[in-house]
Write a protein that holds these residues in place. Structure first.
Motif, PDB file in Angstrom:
ATOM      1  N   ALA A 118       0.819  -1.209   0.000  1.00  0.00           N
ATOM      2  CA  ALA A 118       0.000   0.000   0.000  1.00  0.00           C
ATOM      3  C   ALA A 118       0.852   1.258   0.000  1.00  0.00           C
ATOM      4  CB  ALA A 118      -0.931   0.013   1.214  1.00  0.00           C
ATOM      5  N   SER A 119       2.141   1.139   0.321  1.00  0.00           N
ATOM      6  CA  SER A 119       3.010   2.311   0.294  1.00  0.00           C
ATOM      7  C   SER A 119       3.373   2.631  -1.152  1.00  0.00           C
ATOM      8  CB  SER A 119       4.279   2.074   1.120  1.00  0.00           C
ATOM      9  OG  SER A 119       5.023   1.004   0.599  1.00  0.00           O
ATOM     10  N   ASN A 120       3.583   3.904  -1.435  1.00  0.00           N
ATOM     11  CA  ASN A 120       3.879   4.370  -2.786  1.00  0.00           C
ATOM     12  C   ASN A 120       2.807   3.962  -3.793  1.00  0.00           C
ATOM     13  OD1 ASN A 120       6.366   5.787  -2.275  1.00  0.00           O
ATOM     14  ND2 ASN A 120       7.293   3.785  -1.935  1.00  0.00           N
ATOM     15  N   ALA A 121       1.570   3.917  -3.299  1.00  0.00           N
ATOM     16  CA  ALA A 121       0.409   3.680  -4.158  1.00  0.00           C
ATOM     17  C   ALA A 121      -0.552   4.842  -3.970  1.00  0.00           C
ATOM     18  CB  ALA A 121      -0.273   2.364  -3.784  1.00  0.00           C
ATOM     19  N   PRO A 122      -1.347   5.176  -4.993  1.00  0.00           N
ATOM     20  CA  PRO A 122      -2.333   6.252  -4.830  1.00  0.00           C
ATOM     21  C   PRO A 122      -3.279   5.946  -3.668  1.00  0.00           C
ATOM     22  CG  PRO A 122      -2.134   5.621  -7.135  1.00  0.00           C
ATOM     23  CD  PRO A 122      -1.360   4.606  -6.353  1.00  0.00           C
ATOM     24  N   ALA A 123      -3.857   6.987  -3.089  1.00  0.00           N
ATOM     25  CA  ALA A 123      -4.769   6.807  -1.957  1.00  0.00           C
ATOM     26  C   ALA A 123      -5.887   5.853  -2.330  1.00  0.00           C
ATOM     27  CB  ALA A 123      -5.350   8.162  -1.545  1.00  0.00           C
ATOM     28  N   GLY A 124      -6.138   4.888  -1.427  1.00  0.00           N
ATOM     29  CA  GLY A 124      -7.203   3.925  -1.652  1.00  0.00           C
ATOM     30  C   GLY A 124      -6.833   2.804  -2.594  1.00  0.00           C
ATOM     31  N   SER A 125      -5.563   2.727  -2.975  1.00  0.00           N
ATOM     32  CA  SER A 125      -5.115   1.702  -3.917  1.00  0.00           C
ATOM     33  C   SER A 125      -3.959   0.902  -3.334  1.00  0.00           C
ATOM     34  CB  SER A 125      -4.667   2.335  -5.240  1.00  0.00           C
ATOM     35  OG  SER A 125      -5.709   3.036  -5.861  1.00  0.00           O
ATOM     36  N   VAL A 126      -3.684  -0.241  -3.929  1.00  0.00           N
ATOM     37  CA  VAL A 126      -2.522  -1.056  -3.574  1.00  0.00           C
ATOM     38  C   VAL A 126      -1.814  -1.468  -4.856  1.00  0.00           C
ATOM     39  CG1 VAL A 126      -3.425  -1.927  -1.380  1.00  0.00           C
ATOM     40  CG2 VAL A 126      -3.941  -3.161  -3.503  1.00  0.00           C
ATOM     41  N   VAL A 127      -0.532  -1.774  -4.728  1.00  0.00           N
ATOM     42  CA  VAL A 127       0.270  -2.218  -5.866  1.00  0.00           C
ATOM     43  C   VAL A 127       0.570  -3.703  -5.693  1.00  0.00           C
ATOM     44  CG1 VAL A 127       2.380  -1.882  -7.188  1.00  0.00           C
ATOM     45  CG2 VAL A 127       1.296   0.070  -6.077  1.00  0.00           C
ATOM     46  N   LEU A 128       0.255  -4.481  -6.711  1.00  0.00           N
ATOM     47  CA  LEU A 128       0.550  -5.905  -6.715  1.00  0.00           C
ATOM     48  C   LEU A 128       1.985  -6.133  -7.193  1.00  0.00           C
ATOM     49  CD1 LEU A 128      -2.710  -7.154  -8.505  1.00  0.00           C
ATOM     50  CD2 LEU A 128      -2.410  -6.426  -6.120  1.00  0.00           C
ATOM     51  N   LEU A 129       2.497  -7.329  -6.995  1.00  0.00           N
ATOM     52  CA  LEU A 129       3.803  -7.661  -7.552  1.00  0.00           C
ATOM     53  C   LEU A 129       3.729  -7.723  -9.078  1.00  0.00           C
ATOM     54  CD1 LEU A 129       5.086 -10.510  -5.184  1.00  0.00           C
ATOM     55  CD2 LEU A 129       5.877  -8.145  -5.274  1.00  0.00           C
ATOM     56  N   PRO A 130       4.836  -7.446  -9.765  1.00  0.00           N
ATOM     57  CA  PRO A 130       4.853  -7.648 -11.219  1.00  0.00           C
ATOM     58  C   PRO A 130       4.488  -9.095 -11.555  1.00  0.00           C
ATOM     59  CG  PRO A 130       6.825  -6.475 -10.497  1.00  0.00           C
ATOM     60  CD  PRO A 130       6.131  -6.948  -9.256  1.00  0.00           C
ATOM     61  N   LEU A 131       3.829  -9.280 -12.692  1.00  0.00           N
ATOM     62  CA  LEU A 131       3.403 -10.635 -13.063  1.00  0.00           C
ATOM     63  C   LEU A 131       4.585 -11.564 -13.303  1.00  0.00           C
ATOM     64  CD1 LEU A 131       0.346 -10.159 -15.472  1.00  0.00           C
ATOM     65  CD2 LEU A 131       0.396 -11.392 -13.288  1.00  0.00           C
ATOM     66  N   ASP A 132       5.626 -11.076 -13.991  1.00  0.00           N
ATOM     67  CA  ASP A 132       6.782 -11.905 -14.334  1.00  0.00           C
ATOM     68  C   ASP A 132       8.044 -11.051 -14.202  1.00  0.00           C
ATOM     69  OD1 ASP A 132       8.746 -13.528 -15.414  1.00  0.00           O
ATOM     70  OD2 ASP A 132       7.470 -14.288 -17.028  1.00  0.00           O
ATOM     71  N   PRO A 133       8.594 -10.927 -12.991  1.00  0.00           N
ATOM     72  CA  PRO A 133       9.743 -10.036 -12.787  1.00  0.00           C
ATOM     73  C   PRO A 133      10.964 -10.397 -13.628  1.00  0.00           C
ATOM     74  CG  PRO A 133       8.742 -10.637 -10.686  1.00  0.00           C
ATOM     75  CD  PRO A 133       8.116 -11.511 -11.719  1.00  0.00           C
ATOM     76  N   ASP A 134      11.201 -11.696 -13.861  1.00  0.00           N
ATOM     77  CA  ASP A 134      12.351 -12.082 -14.687  1.00  0.00           C
ATOM     78  C   ASP A 134      12.195 -11.560 -16.105  1.00  0.00           C
ATOM     79  OD1 ASP A 134      13.712 -13.479 -12.661  1.00  0.00           O
ATOM     80  OD2 ASP A 134      12.627 -15.333 -13.092  1.00  0.00           O
ATOM     81  N   ALA A 135      10.993 -11.707 -16.671  1.00  0.00           N
ATOM     82  CA  ALA A 135      10.738 -11.226 -18.027  1.00  0.00           C
ATOM     83  C   ALA A 135      10.838  -9.701 -18.086  1.00  0.00           C
ATOM     84  CB  ALA A 135       9.367 -11.693 -18.508  1.00  0.00           C
ATOM     85  N   SER A 136      10.360  -9.036 -17.046  1.00  0.00           N
ATOM     86  CA  SER A 136      10.456  -7.570 -17.011  1.00  0.00           C
ATOM     87  C   SER A 136      11.912  -7.129 -16.977  1.00  0.00           C
ATOM     88  CB  SER A 136       9.716  -7.027 -15.788  1.00  0.00           C
ATOM     89  OG  SER A 136       8.331  -7.316 -15.855  1.00  0.00           O
ATOM     90  N   ALA A 137      12.724  -7.804 -16.173  1.00  0.00           N
ATOM     91  CA  ALA A 137      14.152  -7.474 -16.104  1.00  0.00           C
ATOM     92  C   ALA A 137      14.809  -7.653 -17.472  1.00  0.00           C
ATOM     93  CB  ALA A 137      14.840  -8.343 -15.058  1.00  0.00           C
ATOM     94  N   ALA A 138      14.448  -8.722 -18.167  1.00  0.00           N
ATOM     95  CA  ALA A 138      15.031  -8.974 -19.494  1.00  0.00           C
ATOM     96  C   ALA A 138      14.616  -7.892 -20.485  1.00  0.00           C
ATOM     97  CB  ALA A 138      14.603 -10.356 -19.989  1.00  0.00           C
ATOM     98  N   ARG A 139      13.352  -7.441 -20.415  1.00  0.00           N
ATOM     99  CA  ARG A 139      12.891  -6.400 -21.339  1.00  0.00           C
ATOM    100  C   ARG A 139      13.609  -5.078 -21.092  1.00  0.00           C
ATOM    101  NH1 ARG A 139       7.804  -8.784 -20.393  1.00  0.00           N
ATOM    102  NH2 ARG A 139       7.328  -7.236 -18.781  1.00  0.00           N
ATOM    103  N   ILE A 140      13.779  -4.718 -19.824  1.00  0.00           N
ATOM    104  CA  ILE A 140      14.475  -3.466 -19.505  1.00  0.00           C
ATOM    105  C   ILE A 140      15.929  -3.541 -19.966  1.00  0.00           C
ATOM    106  CG2 ILE A 140      15.285  -2.008 -17.604  1.00  0.00           C
ATOM    107  CD1 ILE A 140      12.716  -2.885 -16.090  1.00  0.00           C
ATOM    108  N   ARG A 141      16.552  -4.682 -19.718  1.00  0.00           N
ATOM    109  CA  ARG A 141      17.948  -4.854 -20.135  1.00  0.00           C
ATOM    110  C   ARG A 141      18.074  -4.703 -21.650  1.00  0.00           C
ATOM    111  NH1 ARG A 141      21.243 -10.290 -20.892  1.00  0.00           N
ATOM    112  NH2 ARG A 141      23.334  -9.414 -21.077  1.00  0.00           N
ATOM    113  N   SER A 142      17.173  -5.346 -22.387  1.00  0.00           N
ATOM    114  CA  SER A 142      17.228  -5.282 -23.850  1.00  0.00           C
ATOM    115  C   SER A 142      16.992  -3.865 -24.349  1.00  0.00           C
ATOM    116  CB  SER A 142      16.177  -6.235 -24.436  1.00  0.00           C
ATOM    117  OG  SER A 142      16.148  -6.163 -25.838  1.00  0.00           O
TER     118      SER A 142
END
Length: 268
Positions: A118-142
């Motif tokens: 709930a931290s660093n999320a808009p009021a009344g909202s929550v942030v979930l974990l990324p769906l596939d952190p490994d794939a996200s890391a690979a996309r950012i790297r590329s």
């Protein structure tokens, strides 16, 4: 011999919103970080909450209808029923909790509130974990390699508590370009004894170093460059994990309640 040393530079950015290109945000801001830009051999640490926000993993609690199970858990663990429902949806299984938090099985590990923040999320909202952190890391790297020519490693960083320790530290939940664990078995200690079991969780160590400059509150520093660490950069993908039956902490939990897992796998 001169001891190895490395530097950590925080990358401050404007607020990140759903749909943002996080690689572009980091490229726009890294020049002001002290690192002067990305270089081959660097490791880029990215906060999971910023990444998840860009990937649209933000949920308004008012949009969630609590189920009967969520209402029961909310009563038992003194928490908002809407949050309890989101935790249920994100969990493989809820195994217990303390006031305000549910302890969940998710992706083969134990997590408070299924990693929902709930931290660093808009009021009344929550942030979930990324769906596939490994794939996200690979996309950012590329993306960074394509735009700069720099061959670097990328880790996705989360804050976790640890058994019987006060406070939280960084762990890598996604990794691309560097080995997340380095096997030290076969090396000798100071007295010539051969190491038998030691494996260094280097990605987790880097994650904790990065969190020292990224912070946990209103710093608006969602990434960090780690330079001079000396890790090999190459075709490494994913965070190394072990089966629950091999884990000391999970082994104790499984001994107390074998139904947590079936044949070493998550229950469907």
């Amino acid at each position: 011999m001169t001891p190895p040393s490395f530097s950590v530079y925080g990358i401050a950015t404007p607020l990140i919103y759903p749909g943002d290109d996080v690689a572009e945000r980091f490229l726009e801001s890294v020049g002001r970080s002290g690192a002067g830009g990305f270089k081959t051999g660097d490791v880029l640490a990215v906060a999971e909450s910023a990444l998840a926000t860009a990937e649209g993993r933000v949920v308004s609690l008012a949009s969630v209808e609590p189920s009967e199970e969520a209402l029961r858990l909310a009563r038992d663990y003194v928490m908002d029923a809407h949050l309890a429902e989101v935790v249920l949806r994100e969990s493989d299984r809820v195994v217990g909790g303390i006031p305000g938090f549910l302890l969940c099985m998710k992706n083969g590990t134990l997590l408070p509130n299924a990693g929902i923040d709930a931290s660093n999320a808009p009021a009344g909202s929550v942030v979930l974990l990324p769906l596939d952190p490994d794939a996200s890391a690979a996309r950012i790297r590329s993306a960074i390699a394509e735009r700069t020519g720099a061959d670097l490693g990328v880790i996705i960083v989360d804050s976790r508590t640890h058994a019987m320790r006060l406070g939280c530290s960084g762990v890598a939940i996604g990794c691309s370009g560097i080995p997340s664990v380095i096997d030290e078995r076969g090396r000798k200690d100071l007295f010539g004894r051969e190491l038998q079991v030691t494996k260094r969780a280097v990605a987790d160590c880097i994650a904790s170093a990065a969190e020292l400059v990224m912070g946990e509150a209103d710093e608006c520093v969602p990434a960090a460059v780690i330079r001079g660490i000396g890790l090999p950069i190459g075709d490494y993908n994913g965070v190394a994990t072990i089966d629950a039956s091999e884990c000391l902490f999970m082994g104790v939990a499984l001994h107390a309640d074998p139904s947590l897992l079936v044949d070493g796998k998550r229950e469907p």
